[in-house]
Structures are given as C-alpha cells and as structure tokens.
Design an enzyme around this catalytic site. Structure first.
Site, mmCIF file in Angstrom:
data_model
loop_
_atom_site.group_PDB
_atom_site.id
_atom_site.type_symbol
_atom_site.label_atom_id
_atom_site.label_comp_id
_atom_site.label_asym_id
_atom_site.label_seq_id
_atom_site.Cartn_x
_atom_site.Cartn_y
_atom_site.Cartn_z
ATOM 1 N N LYS A 98 0.680 -1.158 0.041
ATOM 2 C CA LYS A 98 -0.152 -0.114 -0.008
ATOM 3 C C LYS A 98 0.659 1.327 -0.092
ATOM 4 C CE LYS A 98 -0.475 0.067 4.976
ATOM 5 N NZ LYS A 98 -1.350 0.135 6.343
ATOM 6 N N ARG A 118 -10.193 0.994 15.032
ATOM 7 C CA ARG A 118 -10.089 1.683 13.764
ATOM 8 C C ARG A 118 -11.109 1.255 12.788
ATOM 9 N NH1 ARG A 118 -4.096 1.801 10.596
ATOM 10 N NH2 ARG A 118 -5.030 -0.610 10.279
ATOM 11 N N TYR A 153 15.934 31.122 4.121
ATOM 12 C CA TYR A 153 14.599 31.750 4.528
ATOM 13 C C TYR A 153 14.608 32.215 6.046
ATOM 14 C CZ TYR A 153 12.562 30.868 -0.062
ATOM 15 O OH TYR A 153 12.161 30.937 -1.249
#
Length: 792
Positions: free
Chosen positions: A466, A557, A685
């Site tokens: 998967k 789940r 940054y």
C-alpha cells in the site's frame, strides 16, 4: 571407482544447471532437480526434456512422467536419470571432486559484508596478469559455490571464490569444495546473527573456510581474527590504509593513489589491493588498475524510460551467466508484451564449452535467448553475425542512431554489456532525465528480508504494498515479491490494486479500505476487499466476491467490534458463505512495544475467542492472520495460517531482527554548489541559519517538496558524506537544503554524493529529527525523486 568419480568421468565437460531458465546448450547439460521451499526442481523436467536436455540428477523415489517419450519431443536419445538421496549433496560432491583435479592458487573470500565487491575488484586488479576463474556475481551459497568452482578449467592460473553462510554448520561444506590456498576476511558484522548462538560462534564458522590456507588478508586492527588465524597456523597478511594514499601491508609501505571512494568502499579497496599484492601482483601493476576500482553501479538498475517504458541497465559485466540473470530480472519486471535486448560483446569463458567460434558465440547464446527476446539490437564486432534487428559497431554509433533509424516506444529495454563498452551511456540516453535526488531500492536486500521473515514462521506471507509500497514503487516491488514467493499482496484502496493488475501482477490482492460502492471495481479486477459491517458482507456476497473479515480487538479503527460479533455470527449462520470468507484477521495495536505486551496478549486472546465462535458457524474454518512485522518477530507462536509483512520488508522498524535483515532503501542527492560565507552572515529563509564562524556550505537539490521534513533543518539533522556527518544549516526550503561541510576532512564539490538515509545512515535518525516515524518519511518522498531498482 565410486559414484561421484563415475559421474565426473561422464560429465566433466558438461554444464551443471539448477535453473531451467538458464539453459544454454541442451546437449551438454546435466540438470540437478533440487527441491526448494516453494519450488521443486523436478517439476521443470518435462520442459527441459522438450528442450532437448537428456541428463538429470533426481531425488530417490522420484518417478519420470508416464508419457516420458512423448514429453521428450523430437530430440534423439532417451533421458538418463541419476538418482541420489540428496541432489544438492551430489552437486557439492561433484564440484569438490572437480576442484581436486587442480593445483592452482585458490583465493577464498568471506566475511559479513563486502565479499562481492572485493572479489570483483580483485579480478580487475589481477585479470591482466593471470587467467582468473571467479565466482559469477554473488554465487557464494550452498548452490552458488559448487556452480562457481565447476567453471575451473586447465587454462586458469588463479581462482577467486566467495563463500557466505547464514547458519552454523554450512561453511564446512563450502570449505571442502573450495579448498583455498589463501584468502581474504573482510569483516565480522551483524548479518545472519540469528543463524548462530552468538557472534563468536559465527566468527569461528566463517574462519573455518581457511583451514589449510597459507595466508589470509585481514585488516591490521582486526586483532581477534588475526589471533584466531595464528592459532590455526595461518599467516595473517595484515594491511592498513592511510587516507587513500598509502597502504601498509606487513610493514611494506605502498604509495598508492586510490580513487575518491566513500569510506566503506575504501576499506574494500584496501582489502582487494592487499590480496592482489599477496597473490603476486607488483605495485606497478596494481597502480595501473587502481582507477578502475569504482562502486559497482550499472548492475541491474531499473529506471523509467523516455517513452513511458522501462530501461534496465546491466552494463557492468557480460557473460552467459550474467546475461541469464539479467533476462530473469527483466522478465520478472516486464509489464509489456515483448522484451528488447541491447546486447554487447559476450566475455569468453563463461560457458565452459569448447572454444570454437560458432559454438561459443551463437549456439548457447541463441538457446538462452530462445523466444524470450522479441527485439535484438547488438553492439560490437563479435556480434555482427547474430540475427539482430540492428547492429552497431560501437555504443557511440548506437547513440548517434537514436531517434533516427533506431526508435523506441513504451517497452522494456534491457541494456546488457561489459563496462568497457560504455553501454551505460546508452541506458542513460534511453532513460527519463533524472532528478538529482534518487531513491534506490535494493531488490536483493528486499528478497533477503522477505525470506528472513518467512523462515521465522510456518505460514503464508501477505505483504503490504500500500501507499506505493511505502513510497518505493508498488509495481516493481510487487513483481519482486511474486518472484520471491509471496502468497498475497495487500493494498489500501481498490485503485492501488487496479494499478497492480494493469501491470500484470496476478497474485491475490487484499484491499484494506474498500467501501461497498467500490465492490464492482474489485470484482472487475479480481480484488478481495476487507469488510467490517454485515451490510458490506452481504453486498460482497451478492457480487460474488471473496472477502476478508476484520475483527477490531483493540486498534479502534476498522473492523467488527465485540458488540458487532453476535449480529455477524447470526448472518453467517443464516446465509451460506462457503467460498466467500477468504480469511479472518485483526490488527495488533502495539506489537513492537514490550511495555504494551499485556494489551497485545489480550488482543490475541480476544481474537482467538471470536475466531472460535466464527469457526463453529462456518462449514469450513477460514485462514487467520494477526501478526505484522514486529509481531512475526516477537509473537511467532501466533503466526496461524498467514502473517502480514510490512515495513520490515525494507529492513526498517523491527529492532528484534536488526542483525538479520538488511536496509533495502537508500535516499541520496548530489551537491549542486559549494560556497563560503563569513561569520555573522545568515543562510536561507527567515535568516534562520546564523553563522558563528567562517563556513563552507553545500546546497542539496532536495527540500520538503521531495520529502525532507522542515523539522530536519536548522542543524537538527545531519546527512552523511564519505562516512562523515554534515548538519543542515538554515531552514529546509521547498526544493533545496543547505548543509555545513566546514568540518569534513575530505573536500566536498559539486557532484559529491550525499546520503540522506540508507544502510550506512539509518532512516531512524531522520525520523527522530523530524519527530515522526520512518513510515511517514518513506511515504512522503515526492514523485519527482527518481526511483531506481537494483539487484545483485
């Protein structure tokens, strides 16, 4: 004359074959039918008979097919079957007897790592001075060693064989076959620890290979090995390398300019040079060959082609054995109807047949190719007579013809040649332009890990592919698993299963998250959904699907929770579900955590009770599976009929098997630019990288869009360059990351390889820096990162 001597007198000039796919000359082949865990060599005898093979070693008790003469086909001569209690033992004894006919120097190589690269580099160092017989590829097993030794011929002046063992008692058989006069011991590591009671026993087992040898090359700081060799009366040829510029061998200092190699490769190069020196090569001869010592790239690397196809680059060496292995790999990975082969010059001596031109170049080669290749393109003057669609004198001529007389489409192209023909340039030209960051999956390590877990339990193997096989690429992984012997594949959603089916994967596929609305798609692609409601179960039955019942025992789940079990039992009693229930399973919530073992054992007990009730109402008790990778290692007594192997397949996430599995994934980038900045300046940054000294900074071509988490920036994570750590500096950008290389002892330049994670730099370090788990790192690697699939 005993049976082995008689067999040898009859077959000394024959090829020994254990893999029917590698048949090159049927009339001069002796096939050994070896039984295996999943495949029995006897089942290939009818096909070999039809191909013209007439000589076989089979197990006692095996009977030939009743229609033998019909199966034999039109070839003259009836087959001869030699029966043996153990065909493998007969193969080994025959090779051992063959070895006894030679008095040449034989150099054996063993150790936990580095055997193959040391062997290949030794061949490069010595091939100009000796006619060398060497193990093909990684032929170092109980089967590979006898096949290697059988290649010995009177014209050889030196033999180099590698030997590997995975459990106690194996080395004695290999030592009897090789009978080395000298050797190399690379190092003692954790590989195959599970096959031995302790590391000391494994060390003794490996060193037993050298009994009776004159000398063994060993690193000067490996004091335990040196002591053990001396106890056996073997001279240790000690060596120590200094900064890639000097090698001291037994107090003889050799100034040598080694190539710029990563640390582990440099150690292998030291070992190879020391052994070459011990075998008689002069310093001048060694210096001439040193530039050729490079890491073994161009070996069965699969890439995406320019035109939507697959390019397999295997341009390192080219003999019949290597070609056969490359064809096997290409066939296993090929989703297209045909196979294109770009073939360079075959190296002589690989078939052990009389060296007439027609026989050596055409007959065995054409029999090997058979109908496996639909389009043949040849390179090199020696191949001019082969029946090819196109022939080119050189790789450069082929490159010039690309896009003109030579056009490719969506097809699988195998590029096979030797390194001196530069066919790697052809493979590169046919491949899609690579991102400068590469995720490399070692399919050899992946299969090794699969078998390591398979040996742990007597159960079928369901393997998770998967999320694009945890980010590594579902199709190549699925094909490799099918070849390795997986019983089932598991995906998360039907579309993932559809992709596998469209790629030619035929293994049963379990779909973990399939809503009833997707059942029609499951049916059309022969996918087996997981169900966790009685409504879904009823709809699946109505559509003729095989399904897997998930029970929720604590994962909370998906799955039938305890309150759902009585309605489920009533449904199963009311309707006939024969042939519908493919398996019953549950998910363990914390199998990896010893602190949660009480919870895990309660899950197992609850599952056992629920399954007992299910089995009572079903006509046939369905298979069960509960264990994931960590569960296989920690609770093997609950393996039942199947287990589910996940991230452990990649050598990750299972500390219990750390000494037995091998990291299979490697994420690397190549430096884009190196510059210097003064103390007080900032990097990136938000000016989040503040320099407090004069610094050298390297820019890498990957960022958070490629899967490097932003939390890995600002010094929280270090990459590895030539064995040394270099921390990030400043924030991770979308497409780039800066690292501080000021303290690295070796100069870093544009093009220097940088390891993000891999065997030499565990992925767990990156996951810890990003405050996450390896699963998230792997599945987050971006699509523009180029995937390369390699195999030994």
């Amino acid at each position: 004359m005993n049976a082995i001597e008689e067999l040898y007198r009859t077959y000394a000039a024959f090829e020994l074959l254990v893999d029917s796919r590698r048949l090159t000359d049927a009339s001069r082949t002796l096939f050994f039918a070896l039984p295996g865990q999943r495949v029995d060599g006897h089942q290939f005898i009818p096909g070999l008979l039809a191909a013209g093979v007439r000589h076989f070693v089979v197990a006692e008790g095996w009977e030939p097919p009743a229609d033998l003469q019909t199966a034999a086909g039109p070839h003259d001569g009836l087959p001869v079957f030699h029966r043996a209690p153990d065909p493998l033992a007969t193969l080994q004894a025959l090779a051992a007897y063959h070895r006894q006919q030679f008095t040449l120097p034989v150099l054996a190589i063993t150790g936990s790592n580095g055997k193959t690269i040391v062997k290949d580099w030794l061949v490069q160092l010595l091939a100009d001075h000796f006619r060398v017989c060497a193990s093909p590829r990684s032929y170092n097993s109980q089967i590979g060693v006898p096949l290697s030794v059988w290649q010995l011929r009177p014209e050889h002046q030196l033999a180099i064989f590698e030997a590997g063992v995975s459990q106690q008692g194996e080395m004695a058989r290999l030592a009897d076959i090789i009978r080395p006069t000298c050797g190399v011991f690379t190092m003692l590591g954790s590989a195959h620890d599970a096959g031995f009671p302790d590391r000391e026993t494994k060390h003794k087992e490996k060193l037993s290979l050298f009994k009776g040898a004159d000398w063994v090359a060993v690193a000067a700081d490996d004091n335990d090995t040196i002591r053990r060799l001396r106890m056996e009366g073997i001279d240790p040829l000690t060596y120590v390398g200094i900064d890639g510029r000097l090698l001291e061998i037994e107090e003889v200092a050799l100034p040598l300019d080694f190539p710029d190699l990563p640390g582990i490769y440099l150690e292998n190069a030291y070992a190879a040079v020391a052994a070459a020196y011990g075998a008689g090569a002069t310093p001048a001869q060694i210096r001439r060959q040193l530039p050729a010592l490079r890491p073994l790239s161009n070996r069965l690397e699969q890439r995406e082609g320019n035109d939507g196809g697959i390019v397999i680059n295997d341009s390192y060496s080219n003999d019949l054995t290597a070609l056969a292995a490359a064809l096997d790999f290409a066939e296993a990975q090929n989703p297209f109807p045909g196979l294109t082969l770009i073939l360079g010059t075959l190296q002589p001596g690989s078939d052990n047949l009389p060296r007439t031109r027609d026989r050596a170049r055409n007959a065995p080669l054409q029999q090997l190719l058979g109908n496996r290749v639909t389009r043949l393109i040849t390179v090199g003057a020696a191949n001019a007579a082969l029946p090819a669609e196109h022939h080119f004198p050189t790789a450069e001529a082929l490159l010039a013809a690309l896009g003109k007389e030579l056009v490719f489409g969506a097809e699988t192209i195998l590029v096979k040649g030797a390194s001196n023909e530069h066919l790697g340039q052809v493979a590169a030209a046919l491949s899609r332009q690579q991102h400068q960051t590469v995720l490399r999956l070692d399919l050899t390590a992946l299969r090794h890990n699969f078998h390591a877990y398979q040996r742990r339990v007597a159960a079928g193997m369901i393997v998770m592919v998967k999320a694009s096989a945890y980010g590594s690429g579902a199709l190549p992984v699925a094909r490799a698993l099918a070849q390795a012997g997986a019983d089932y594949l598991a995906v998360a959603y039907p579309d993932e299963g559809k992709t596998l089916r469209e790629g030619g994967v035929t293994l049963p596929i379990l779909v973990l998250n399939a809503e009833p609305a997707s059942f029609a798609r499951c049916a059309s692609h022969n996918l087996e959904p997981v169900v966790h409601t009685t409504t879904a179960l009823q709809r699946a039955r109505a559509q003729g699907l095989r399904v897997h019942l998930e029970l929720d025992t604590g994962m909370a789940r998906l799955g039938f929770c305890p309150a759902d079990w009585p309605p489920l039992l009533r449904e199963l009693q009311t309707m006939d579900y024969s042939g519908v229930i493919a398996s019953v399973f549950t998910h363990l919530a914390a199998a990896e955590d010893p602190a949660q073992d009480d919870f895990t054992r309660q899950q197992l007990a609850d599952f056992a009770e629920a399954y007992r009730q299910l089995a009572e109402v079903l006509k046939t008790a369905p298979p069960r599976h509960v264990l994931n990778s960590n569960g296989i290692s920690r609770f093997p007594e609950h393996a039942y009929e199947f287990v589910r192997l996940g991230i452990g397949l990649y050598g990750i996430g299972d500390t219990t098997r750390a000494g037995e599995v091998q990291p299979a994934l490697r994420l690397a980038a190549f430096v884009t630019r190196v510059y210097e900045r003064s103390s007080g300046e900032s990097i990136g940054y938000g000016r989040r990288g503040q320099l407090h000294r004069h610094s050298r900074v390297a820019v890498l071509p990957l960022g958070y869009a490629d899967g490097l988490p932003r939390l890995a920036g600002e010094g929280r994570f270090s990459v590895k360059i030539n064995g040394h750590l270099a921390p990030t500096v400043g924030a991770v950008c979308m497409d780039m990351t800066m690292i501080d290389v000021t303290d690295l002892p070796e100069k870093v330049t544009a093009g220097t390889e940088v390891i993000i994670f891999g065997p030499e730099h565990p992925i767990e370090a990156l996951a810890a820096a990003a405050k996450t788990i390896p699963y998230e790192i792997l599945t987050g690697i971006g699509n523009r990162v180029h995937r390369i699939y390699s195999e030994e």
